[in-house]
Design a protein around this motif. Structure first.
Motif: not given
Length: 320
Positions: A108-111, A134-140, A143-147, A151-153
């Motif tokens: 899932t992008s970004p990598s 920085s990790r919070t923003k990267a993981v978000a 997860m926002e892409e999957l939302r 995929y994430i509900t």
């Protein structure tokens, strides 16, 4: 599953089938449940139940205990044949995911998520940075892409701290959206509160406030619940969260909460589930619940303030 000094008053929560919540026998001896002819037979239990109210025994009912343990087993349910990948950051094991979930995250992008090979743990790449922000923003971003793809509900816009244990939640590795926490199988924390009405007249029975969850809740709509229960968000102490949740969910004033609250124990459980578990993309719910008893005056009536509760009512311990 961890069960520590939990009170008897949490019995009502077992009606939910959603968690073992603040209840467990103070002393117990039992055997594992038996599966026969596609039916699970609850383990036999010999236990006494204790309350945080005093040291007296309130019940001695092996049959009752059998049914409660059956419900606990429904919640604390991890298949033995499931293959899991550790989620590791900076050498700290933070979560557990299935190989298919790990593959989806890596693609899932970004990598942001990476695995060196199929036998390696899932981790965060260098592009995620090396600090909490920085990790919070990267993981978000993942997860926002999957939302957005569906995929994430059940997105909550509420951040949970991610750490390898509760002692480190004040300095988490990163923060994650509550709805995405189970996707990474990270530890989630919450507070569950039993609202008890202790009559001044000894001839009257102790009653417990119950809540009917809103029909619009993303999880367990219209189920029975504690008077107050909520996740443990980033940036709040346990007691600050208890006070906040009591006021938001049931209109309980801060001074009333502080005067009547008593810690009642801790329960943890792990559960593998989710709508895609049959396709190998289930999620891990790994939960620690901090449980409390709240003594409320007879003339207090809770009010549903935040839309999460449809109604409140009391039950006697016998009703529960």
């Amino acid at each position: 599953m961890l069960l520590l000094h939990s009170p008897i008053t949490v019995m009502g929560m077992l009606l939910l089938l959603k968690s073992a919540s603040s209840f467990a026998p103070h002393r117990q001896s039992f055997t594992r449940a038996v599966l026969t002819q596609n039916r699970v037979i609850p383990p036999r239990v010999n236990a006494r139940l204790h309350s945080s109210l005093d040291n007296s025994n309130l019940w001695y009912d092996p049959s009752l205990m059998d049914h409660m343990l059956f419900r606990i087993n429904e919640c604390n349910n991890m298949p033995n044949d499931i293959n899991l990948v550790d989620f590791v950051v900076d050498g700290q094991k933070l979560g557990k995911v299935t190989p298919k979930v790990a593959d989806r995250l890596c693609n899932t992008s970004p990598s942001i998520f990476q695995m060196a090979d199929s036998s390696s743990p899932l981790t965060l790449g260098k592009s995620a940075g090396n600090n909490t922000e920085s990790r919070t923003k990267a993981v978000a971003s993942v997860m926002e892409e999957l939302r957005d793809s569906g995929y994430i509900t059940g997105w909550r816009d509420e951040l949970y701290p991610v750490a390898n244990n509760f002692d480190n939640v004040k300095s988490p590795v990163f923060l994650i959206e509550r709805a995405a926490a189970s996707l990474l199988g990270v530890m989630e924390y919450g507070v569950h509160i039993n609202g008890l009405v202790i009559p001044e007249d000894d001839n009257k029975e102790v009653r417990m406030w119950m809540a009917r969850r809103s029909k619009t809740k993303s999880k367990f709509p219209s189920f029975l619940d504690h008077i107050v229960a909520g996740g443990q968000p980033a940036g709040l102490s346990l007691m600050d969260n208890v006070i906040k949740e009591c006021e938001e969910e049931a209109g309980i004033p801060e001074e009333l909460t502080k005067r009547g609250i008593k810690p009642a124990g801790v329960i943890s459980y792990e559960n593998y589930g989710g709508r895609l578990k049959d396709e190998g993309e289930g999620v891990m719910n790994r939960v620690v619940l901090f449980c409390f008893d709240l003594m409320l005056p007879e003339d207090f009536v809770p009010t549903a303030n935040d839309g999460e509760v449809e109604s409140f009512f009391t039950w006697s311990l016998e009703d529960i």
